[in-house]
Scaffold this motif. Structure first.
Motif, PDB file in Angstrom:
ATOM      1  N   GLU A 134       0.844  -1.199   0.000  1.00  0.00           N
ATOM      2  CA  GLU A 134       0.000   0.000   0.000  1.00  0.00           C
ATOM      3  C   GLU A 134       0.880   1.250   0.000  1.00  0.00           C
ATOM      4  O   GLU A 134       1.347   1.705   1.050  1.00  0.00           O
ATOM      5  N   PHE A 135       1.098   1.790  -1.184  1.00  0.00           N
ATOM      6  CA  PHE A 135       1.899   2.995  -1.342  1.00  0.00           C
ATOM      7  C   PHE A 135       1.027   4.238  -1.180  1.00  0.00           C
ATOM      8  O   PHE A 135      -0.167   4.216  -1.453  1.00  0.00           O
ATOM      9  N   SER A 136       1.672   5.311  -0.737  1.00  0.00           N
ATOM     10  CA  SER A 136       0.992   6.600  -0.653  1.00  0.00           C
ATOM     11  C   SER A 136       1.315   7.387  -1.920  1.00  0.00           C
ATOM     12  O   SER A 136       2.463   7.808  -2.129  1.00  0.00           O
ATOM     13  N   PHE A 137       0.306   7.567  -2.772  1.00  0.00           N
ATOM     14  CA  PHE A 137       0.501   8.268  -4.047  1.00  0.00           C
ATOM     15  C   PHE A 137       0.272   9.761  -3.872  1.00  0.00           C
ATOM     16  O   PHE A 137      -0.757  10.190  -3.361  1.00  0.00           O
ATOM     17  N   ASN A 138       1.241  10.540  -4.327  1.00  0.00           N
ATOM     18  CA  ASN A 138       1.053  11.983  -4.416  1.00  0.00           C
ATOM     19  C   ASN A 138       0.318  12.336  -5.701  1.00  0.00           C
ATOM     20  O   ASN A 138      -0.511  13.247  -5.726  1.00  0.00           O
ATOM     21  N   GLU A 139       0.658  11.606  -6.760  1.00  0.00           N
ATOM     22  CA  GLU A 139       0.009  11.779  -8.055  1.00  0.00           C
ATOM     23  C   GLU A 139      -0.148  10.397  -8.677  1.00  0.00           C
ATOM     24  O   GLU A 139       0.681   9.511  -8.490  1.00  0.00           O
ATOM     25  N   ARG A 140      -1.240  10.206  -9.424  1.00  0.00           N
ATOM     26  CA  ARG A 140      -1.455   8.893 -10.036  1.00  0.00           C
ATOM     27  C   ARG A 140      -2.374   9.015 -11.247  1.00  0.00           C
ATOM     28  O   ARG A 140      -3.390   9.713 -11.209  1.00  0.00           O
ATOM     29  N   GLY A 141      -1.994   8.301 -12.318  1.00  0.00           N
ATOM     30  CA  GLY A 141      -2.861   8.202 -13.482  1.00  0.00           C
ATOM     31  C   GLY A 141      -4.019   7.256 -13.200  1.00  0.00           C
ATOM     32  O   GLY A 141      -3.925   6.366 -12.346  1.00  0.00           O
ATOM     33  N   SER A 142      -5.118   7.406 -13.906  1.00  0.00           N
ATOM     34  CA  SER A 142      -6.330   6.641 -13.610  1.00  0.00           C
ATOM     35  C   SER A 142      -6.224   5.163 -13.974  1.00  0.00           C
ATOM     36  O   SER A 142      -6.893   4.332 -13.373  1.00  0.00           O
ATOM     37  N   SER A 143      -5.402   4.808 -14.944  1.00  0.00           N
ATOM     38  CA  SER A 143      -5.374   3.418 -15.433  1.00  0.00           C
ATOM     39  C   SER A 143      -3.998   2.773 -15.305  1.00  0.00           C
ATOM     40  O   SER A 143      -3.665   1.883 -16.071  1.00  0.00           O
ATOM     41  N   PHE A 144      -3.198   3.221 -14.313  1.00  0.00           N
ATOM     42  CA  PHE A 144      -1.818   2.736 -14.264  1.00  0.00           C
ATOM     43  C   PHE A 144      -1.750   1.231 -13.973  1.00  0.00           C
ATOM     44  O   PHE A 144      -0.853   0.530 -14.436  1.00  0.00           O
ATOM     45  N   ASN A 160      11.590  11.577  -4.403  1.00  0.00           N
ATOM     46  CA  ASN A 160      12.990  11.974  -4.569  1.00  0.00           C
ATOM     47  C   ASN A 160      13.386  12.025  -6.041  1.00  0.00           C
ATOM     48  O   ASN A 160      14.047  12.965  -6.488  1.00  0.00           O
ATOM     49  N   VAL A 161      12.961  11.028  -6.807  1.00  0.00           N
ATOM     50  CA  VAL A 161      13.270  11.000  -8.238  1.00  0.00           C
ATOM     51  C   VAL A 161      12.569  12.159  -8.944  1.00  0.00           C
ATOM     52  O   VAL A 161      13.176  12.855  -9.778  1.00  0.00           O
ATOM     53  N   ALA A 162      11.298  12.384  -8.604  1.00  0.00           N
ATOM     54  CA  ALA A 162      10.549  13.486  -9.228  1.00  0.00           C
ATOM     55  C   ALA A 162      11.206  14.828  -8.937  1.00  0.00           C
ATOM     56  O   ALA A 162      11.302  15.696  -9.822  1.00  0.00           O
ATOM     57  N   ARG A 163      11.682  15.005  -7.709  1.00  0.00           N
ATOM     58  CA  ARG A 163      12.319  16.259  -7.321  1.00  0.00           C
ATOM     59  C   ARG A 163      13.632  16.454  -8.078  1.00  0.00           C
ATOM     60  O   ARG A 163      13.925  17.569  -8.536  1.00  0.00           O
ATOM     61  N   GLN A 164      14.410  15.373  -8.232  1.00  0.00           N
ATOM     62  CA  GLN A 164      15.691  15.502  -8.922  1.00  0.00           C
ATOM     63  C   GLN A 164      15.520  15.721 -10.414  1.00  0.00           C
ATOM     64  O   GLN A 164      16.264  16.512 -11.020  1.00  0.00           O
ATOM     65  N   LEU A 165      14.555  15.041 -11.007  1.00  0.00           N
ATOM     66  CA  LEU A 165      14.417  15.116 -12.462  1.00  0.00           C
ATOM     67  C   LEU A 165      13.607  16.316 -12.924  1.00  0.00           C
ATOM     68  O   LEU A 165      13.885  16.892 -13.973  1.00  0.00           O
ATOM     69  N   PHE A 166      12.574  16.714 -12.133  1.00  0.00           N
ATOM     70  CA  PHE A 166      11.648  17.736 -12.620  1.00  0.00           C
ATOM     71  C   PHE A 166      11.615  18.995 -11.751  1.00  0.00           C
ATOM     72  O   PHE A 166      10.785  19.889 -11.989  1.00  0.00           O
ATOM     73  N   VAL A 188       3.440   9.083  -8.867  1.00  0.00           N
ATOM     74  CA  VAL A 188       4.515   9.542  -7.982  1.00  0.00           C
ATOM     75  C   VAL A 188       4.130   9.137  -6.561  1.00  0.00           C
ATOM     76  O   VAL A 188       3.041   9.480  -6.090  1.00  0.00           O
ATOM     77  N   VAL A 189       5.018   8.399  -5.878  1.00  0.00           N
ATOM     78  CA  VAL A 189       4.721   7.907  -4.532  1.00  0.00           C
ATOM     79  C   VAL A 189       5.692   8.515  -3.525  1.00  0.00           C
ATOM     80  O   VAL A 189       6.762   8.997  -3.889  1.00  0.00           O
ATOM     81  N   GLU A 190       5.292   8.473  -2.251  1.00  0.00           N
ATOM     82  CA  GLU A 190       6.191   8.912  -1.190  1.00  0.00           C
ATOM     83  C   GLU A 190       7.422   8.009  -1.157  1.00  0.00           C
ATOM     84  O   GLU A 190       7.353   6.822  -1.505  1.00  0.00           O
ATOM     85  N   ASN A 191       8.551   8.569  -0.727  1.00  0.00           N
ATOM     86  CA  ASN A 191       9.786   7.795  -0.662  1.00  0.00           C
ATOM     87  C   ASN A 191       9.603   6.566   0.220  1.00  0.00           C
ATOM     88  O   ASN A 191       8.934   6.624   1.253  1.00  0.00           O
ATOM     89  N   VAL A 192      10.212   5.462  -0.183  1.00  0.00           N
ATOM     90  CA  VAL A 192      10.117   4.196   0.544  1.00  0.00           C
ATOM     91  C   VAL A 192      11.447   3.923   1.230  1.00  0.00           C
ATOM     92  O   VAL A 192      12.517   4.050   0.619  1.00  0.00           O
ATOM     93  N   SER A 193      11.387   3.557   2.513  1.00  0.00           N
ATOM     94  CA  SER A 193      12.605   3.235   3.250  1.00  0.00           C
ATOM     95  C   SER A 193      13.213   1.947   2.730  1.00  0.00           C
ATOM     96  O   SER A 193      12.515   0.986   2.391  1.00  0.00           O
ATOM     97  N   VAL A 194      14.535   1.908   2.670  1.00  0.00           N
ATOM     98  CA  VAL A 194      15.237   0.700   2.249  1.00  0.00           C
ATOM     99  C   VAL A 194      14.985  -0.452   3.222  1.00  0.00           C
ATOM    100  O   VAL A 194      15.187  -1.623   2.899  1.00  0.00           O
TER     101      VAL A 194
END
Length: 421
Positions: A134-144, A160-166, A188-194
């Protein structure tokens, strides 16, 4: 009566400040070590997002391929699970609620039209992955989810990836190159701990979007309807394994697992070692906890004894007025418990600080696959009911160990000798 004990305990703590400080400090350090161990175990097995179903999840991470010649095993190749095994043993399982597989690697990533490349952790997963975790989505397409099922070239990325790239711009529906192949961002999901190694990555794509997916190797996560289904799932895995092996002549598959969350944390090389490894780990933990508790208890006991020697006349008077041995023992334990609880509270705070500040030192091990990953720990995880219960039990045990001998010796002293003291 107990109010009197409390007032007397507070007075004694104030009166003998040096001994009180030493006793509370010793208690706090002992509780800190106990709580750090408990927290380390809790972090590894507790239900934490996105791995919110750890208590009913099984894992298959490894397989042994035994090479057969003339009906004899001439070699064993150990690896994560190949696609043939996934297809014939894991995916056909009918008992679990859901089954998912993940192939993990590092990928070269860039924004389309930008020559600058970055390296991120890449997970190739199936559509069931988003049901099991169960990921926490900040943004999500309707049919992913459907796009993951069909193997379309889409990607879900972390904050983190979204922040670095965009650089803070909306990433949905933008295109990135993953290993020089274009993928459309659908989430785009919240960062996941290793520390959530089954779910961890920085970018997730459909494994069927890779032309090499049938030659890749995977880790498998099996979500049961409830813990009671674990044995049925293991039997079904074994049955599917036997069916596959019956079709093979030059090699045999031997899966390591499925294991529950606690067992999967151990360094196990075969299924036969699981039970003995769990027993050894449990015995080692008990031994360490006993040492941590007994050694400071011995030191604190000597302080308690010297403290109560100064109160012999008071205890003699109480005995002269009819106080029983049990009454005196309970008084000593009650008074000692106040200092123990103060030390326990301080120890609990110190343990949280220690885990948060030294989490990489405590938690990085052979099972942490991505050393550079995010070691974020939820404060909610550290303040679970299990932690508070463990802290109280540790305080109670330490109090009994450190005060029982002084309490018994004090209560057993003859009235005359106590009055003379």
């Amino acid at each position: 009566m107990y109010k009197v004990y409390l007032k007397q305990a507070i007075h004694i703590l104030k009166e003998g400040k040096l001994i009180s400080i030493i006793s509370i400090t010793g208690t706090a350090l002992a509780i800190t070590m106990v709580m750090v161990m408990v927290m380390m175990q809790e972090i590894k097995v507790a239900n934490v997002a996105p791995e919110v179903n750890r208590d009913r999840t099984l894992y298959v991470d490894w397989q042994d391929v035994k090479i057969i010649q003339n009906n004899e095993v001439v070699g064993i190749a150990r690896s994560t699970v190949d696609y043939r095994t996934v297809k014939n043993i894991i995916l056909p399982l009918s008992t679990p609620e859901a089954v998912t597989v993940k192939s993990q690697s590092n990928a070269v990533v860039s924004v389309q039209g930008d020559k600058n490349n970055s390296s991120f952790t890449l997970a190739a997963v199936d559509e069931s992955f988003w049901k099991v975790f169960e990921f926490s989505f900040n943004e999500r397409g309707s049919s992913f989810a459907k796009e993951f099922e069909s193997g379309t070239k889409v990607a879900v990325i972390s904050e983190n990836v979204a922040r670095q790239l965009f650089k803070g711009e909306n990433a949905i529906n933008k295109t990135i190159n993953i290993n020089f192949s274009p993928y459309n961002i659908v989430g785009v999901v919240e960062n996941v701990s290793v520390l959530c190694k089954a779910a961890y990555s920085e970018i997730w794509i459909p494994y069927k979007s890779l032309t090499s997916y049938e030659s890749d190797y995977y880790t498998c996560t099996i979500l049961a309807n409830n813990k009671g289904d674990f044995d049925k799932i293991k039997q079904e895995v074994m049955s599917n394994q036997q069916k596959l092996n019956s079709t093979l002549t030059e090699e045999q598959i031997d899966l390591s697992g499925p294991y529950d969350q606690a067992t999967s944390q151990l360094e196990i090389t075969s299924s036969a070692e699981a039970e003995s490894a769990m027993k050894a780990d449990r015995n080692r933990t008990i031994l360490i906890l006993c040492i941590i508790m007994i050694i400071p208890a011995i030191n604190l006991s000597s302080f308690s004894l010297s403290k109560f020697k100064g109160r012999m006349s008071e205890i003699g008077v109480r005995k002269a007025f009819g106080a029983t041995k049990l009454d005196l023992i309970m008084q000593v334990l009650y008074e000692n418990m106040l200092g123990t609880l103060i030390g326990g509270f301080i120890g609990l705070i110190l343990s949280v600080i220690a885990v948060l500040s030294l989490k990489r030192v405590f938690l990085e091990n052979s099972f942490t696959l991505i050393e550079s990953g995010d070691f974020t720990i939820s404060i909610g995880t550290l303040f679970s009911p299990m932690i508070f219960i463990s802290a109280f039990i540790a305080c109670f045990v330490l109090n009994i160990l450190s005060a029982s001998i002084p309490a018994y010796r004090t209560a057993s002293m003859p009235i005359v000798n106590a009055l003379k003291s």
